[in-house]
Design a protein around this motif. Structure first.
Motif, PDB file in Angstrom:
ATOM      1  N   TYR A   1      -1.319   6.276   4.249  1.00 57.38           N
ATOM      2  CA  TYR A   1      -1.400   5.187   3.257  1.00 57.38           C
ATOM      3  C   TYR A   1      -2.833   4.930   2.828  1.00 57.38           C
ATOM      4  O   TYR A   1      -3.741   4.904   3.654  1.00 57.38           O
ATOM      5  CB  TYR A   1      -0.734   3.922   3.814  1.00 57.38           C
TER       6      TYR A   1
ATOM      7  N   ASN B   1       7.110   7.755   7.259  1.00 56.35           N
ATOM      8  CA  ASN B   1       7.199   7.141   8.575  1.00 56.35           C
ATOM      9  C   ASN B   1       8.141   7.902   9.493  1.00 56.35           C
ATOM     10  O   ASN B   1       7.955   7.939  10.701  1.00 56.35           O
ATOM     11  CB  ASN B   1       7.666   5.680   8.444  1.00 56.35           C
TER      12      ASN B   1
ATOM     13  N   THR C   1       0.879  -1.163   0.000  1.00 54.07           N
ATOM     14  CA  THR C   1       0.000   0.000   0.000  1.00 54.07           C
ATOM     15  C   THR C   1       0.916   1.212   0.000  1.00 54.07           C
ATOM     16  O   THR C   1       1.946   1.210   0.656  1.00 54.07           O
ATOM     17  CB  THR C   1      -0.883   0.008   1.255  1.00 54.07           C
TER      18      THR C   1
ATOM     19  N   THR D   1       3.503   2.351  12.960  1.00 55.22           N
ATOM     20  CA  THR D   1       3.030   1.837  11.673  1.00 55.22           C
ATOM     21  C   THR D   1       1.524   2.044  11.516  1.00 55.22           C
ATOM     22  O   THR D   1       1.058   2.463  10.461  1.00 55.22           O
ATOM     23  CB  THR D   1       3.338   0.331  11.559  1.00 55.22           C
ATOM     24  N   GLU D   2       0.790   1.734  12.583  1.00 52.82           N
ATOM     25  CA  GLU D   2      -0.661   1.916  12.541  1.00 52.82           C
ATOM     26  C   GLU D   2      -1.012   3.371  12.278  1.00 52.82           C
ATOM     27  O   GLU D   2      -1.890   3.690  11.470  1.00 52.82           O
ATOM     28  CB  GLU D   2      -1.261   1.546  13.909  1.00 52.82           C
TER      29      GLU D   2
ATOM     30  N   ASP E   1       0.915   5.769  10.968  1.00 52.51           N
ATOM     31  CA  ASP E   1       1.341   6.195   9.635  1.00 52.51           C
ATOM     32  C   ASP E   1       0.362   5.704   8.576  1.00 52.51           C
ATOM     33  O   ASP E   1       0.032   6.436   7.645  1.00 52.51           O
ATOM     34  CB  ASP E   1       2.741   5.669   9.310  1.00 52.51           C
ATOM     35  N   SER E   2      -0.099   4.471   8.717  1.00 55.50           N
ATOM     36  CA  SER E   2      -0.986   3.986   7.659  1.00 55.50           C
ATOM     37  C   SER E   2      -2.323   4.695   7.749  1.00 55.50           C
ATOM     38  O   SER E   2      -2.964   4.926   6.723  1.00 55.50           O
ATOM     39  CB  SER E   2      -1.129   2.467   7.644  1.00 55.50           C
TER      40      SER E   2
END
Lengths: 418, 103
Positions: free
Chosen positions: B58, A401, A251, B50-51, B53-54
């Motif tokens: 994303y 990130n 993704t 990560t959670e 950021d997505s």
């Protein structure tokens, strides 16, 4: 490759131009390549060319779903500029501007590079301040720019609305003299011919349907014309990036949006360089054929349709007429759309990925055309050496990130309003 | 012919969006609000980078059916969801904010 020159032109004129060589071959795909580039647009063709030219990787295939130059390289408004604010963007795009200067000689193909200047108009004191900041940032990075006042703007575009009635009066503008245009199709064809000459196979009508990945490493691609083995795959597919990424279970911080442009009927020369309207989103230049080439906002909703609809064209042209009242008498000849790979900070991504041998070149938003040479060069470096080029280091995928975003406009993640 | 073109290239017609409160209106009255399937991580819970950021950056960005937010900004000013095909611009369904898509 037989060189194009004034002599070859004269020689061919004598026999009615019947003996010109084809500009590039139409080869059958081989079983294996050292590198495969997906996407036969400007960036893909340029990448293949620089891979072969500077990095010694000549056994390269370009796989193109449609035909060379049928995507965004044939759909843009041909504008060249490097008037950014962030250092990373300034340095990167200006390296591109330097490459444009010699590109016709480099490719032995006239790309009709025409540095006639790009003028961003300001319509308020605040905008003058903001352009002055941007201009200073450019000059600190060695890029010529000048902030000019209303009277100087008048000399460049006397037919703009300088009347008392102008809804957004012109206060001045930021001029980048080296900005301008190049002939988009010629860029695609020039790179295609030069890459082909170095041994690159340009394979048209060949769609990539899947990837062979083993132990986190790419070993080949599955295409509509058979499987092809390779250890390096570069994605240069602009608006289709997310579709291919999905096949790789990735993704991305990208949304696809349709951007329209249009041209008017041709008129005698009236506009020299490129002018952008600062109170909205409208940009305009005049083509060599005399058409006014105009564009503006995205249609504003996710789209993979290579066409938009009339409300956006009407909105953009309303701004155009507010700036240049004489445009109101022109008929529009054509409108068309292309799919932009809008990244979440408005800046591109040139990087390797977590899959060994898969490289990404995407997120160009609507600034991909001017970057064609420098994108090809830096992406070829990344693909060949597995390390980013100095110029493209800031365009890493993981900046989303780590927080090292390059948000020129400070708009955040609402890609559709940029 | 038009149908074939639309399937291949997407429709060039103006969108007509059926606001769940006002009925069918032209696209000029609406503002877009992006992917409606993104879920903000729960408040007051540990959220990994990560959670987060997505959630922020994303997007699935599908070619085909896409559930998205629209705002009837020049109308009743309500937010609602539109199920729309990003390849053809066909609007399949509109839903109120609390409604989930049943497929």
């Amino acid at each position: 490759m037989k060189k194009y020159s004034v002599f070859s032109l004269i020689k061919n004129a004598f026999n009615g131009h019947k003996n010109w060589d084809v500009a590039w071959r139409d080869p059958e795909p081989k079983k294996e390549y050292d590198a495969v580039i997906i996407g036969g647009g400007g960036h893909g063709l340029a990448t293949a060319y620089y891979l072969a030219k500077y990095y010694g990787i000549k056994n390269v295939a370009i796989l193109e779903k449609g035909w060379i130059g049928g995507g965004n390289i044939g759909r843009n408004t041909t504008i060249l500029r490097s008037n950014y604010m962030h250092d990373a963007n300034n340095l990167f795009y200006d390296h591109g501007m330097q490459m444009w200067k010699d590109l016709s000689q480099e490719l032995n193909y006239n790309v009709m590079y025409s540095p006639r200047g790009i003028l961003n108009l300001a319509h308020s004191d605040a905008q003058i301040n903001s352009y002055s900041r941007r201009g200073n940032s450019m000059r600190l990075n060695g890029i010529d720019a000048s902030l000019i006042g209303r009277e100087e703007v008048k000399k460049i575009i006397p037919f703009a609305d300088f009347s008392e009635n102008a809804r957004f009066p012109i206060f001045g503008g930021l001029l980048q003299p080296i900005g301008g245009t190049a002939r988009h199709d010629a860029v695609a064809w020039g790179y295609a011919r030069a890459a082909d000459n170095l041994g690159v196979d340009i394979i048209q009508h060949c769609e990539v349907n899947g990837f062979d990945i083993e132990n986190g490493k790419v070993s080949g691609v599955q295409t509509s014309r058979g499987n092809i083995k390779t250890k390096k795959v570069g994605l240069c597919v602009a608006g289709s990036t997310s579709i291919l990424a999905e096949k790789l279970n990735m993704t991305l911080p990208i949304e696809a949006h349709v951007l329209q442009a249009c041209v008017s009927e041709p008129v005698k020369p009236m506009l020299d360089g490129v002018v952008t309207f600062g109170a909205g989103h409208f940009y305009c230049s005049q083509s060599d054929k005399g058409e006014m080439v105009m564009g503006g906002d995205l249609d504003g909703y996710n789209s993979y349709a290579q066409r938009g609809n009339l409300p956006t064209i009407q909105h953009v042209l309303t701004e155009g007429v507010a700036l240049f009242p004489n445009l109101s008498r022109l008929k529009i000849l054509r409108t068309w759309g292309g799919i932009m790979d809008m990244s979440m900070d408005g800046s591109p991504i040139i990087d390797k990925t977590h899959i060994d041998g898969i490289y990404l070149n995407c997120g160009w938003c609507y600034g991909g055309f001017k970057a064609t040479p420098v994108s090809g060069l830096t992406f070829a470096h990344t693909m060949a050496t597995n390390e980013p080029h100095d110029l493209s280091k800031p365009f890493k995928l993981n900046r989303f990130n780590t927080g090292h975003l390059l948000d020129e406009k400070g708009l955040g993640t609402k890609t559709w309003i940029s | 012919m038009k149908k074939v073109l639309e399937q291949k290239l997407g429709s060039a017609d103006m969108l007509e969006i059926k606001c769940p409160y006002c009925g069918e209106r032209s696209q000029n009255e609406f503002a877009y609000g992006g992917d409606a399937t993104i879920k903000r991580p729960k408040l007051n819970t540990e959220v990994s980078d990560t959670e987060w950021d997505s959630f922020v950056y994303y997007r699935n960005n599908p070619r085909g059916k896409h559930l998205e937010l629209w705002h009837h900004i020049s109308g009743c000013r309500q937010w609602f969801k539109v199920h729309r095909n990003t390849a053809t611009h066909e609007i399949i369904k509109t839903l109120e904010m609390h409604e989930e898509l049943k497929d």
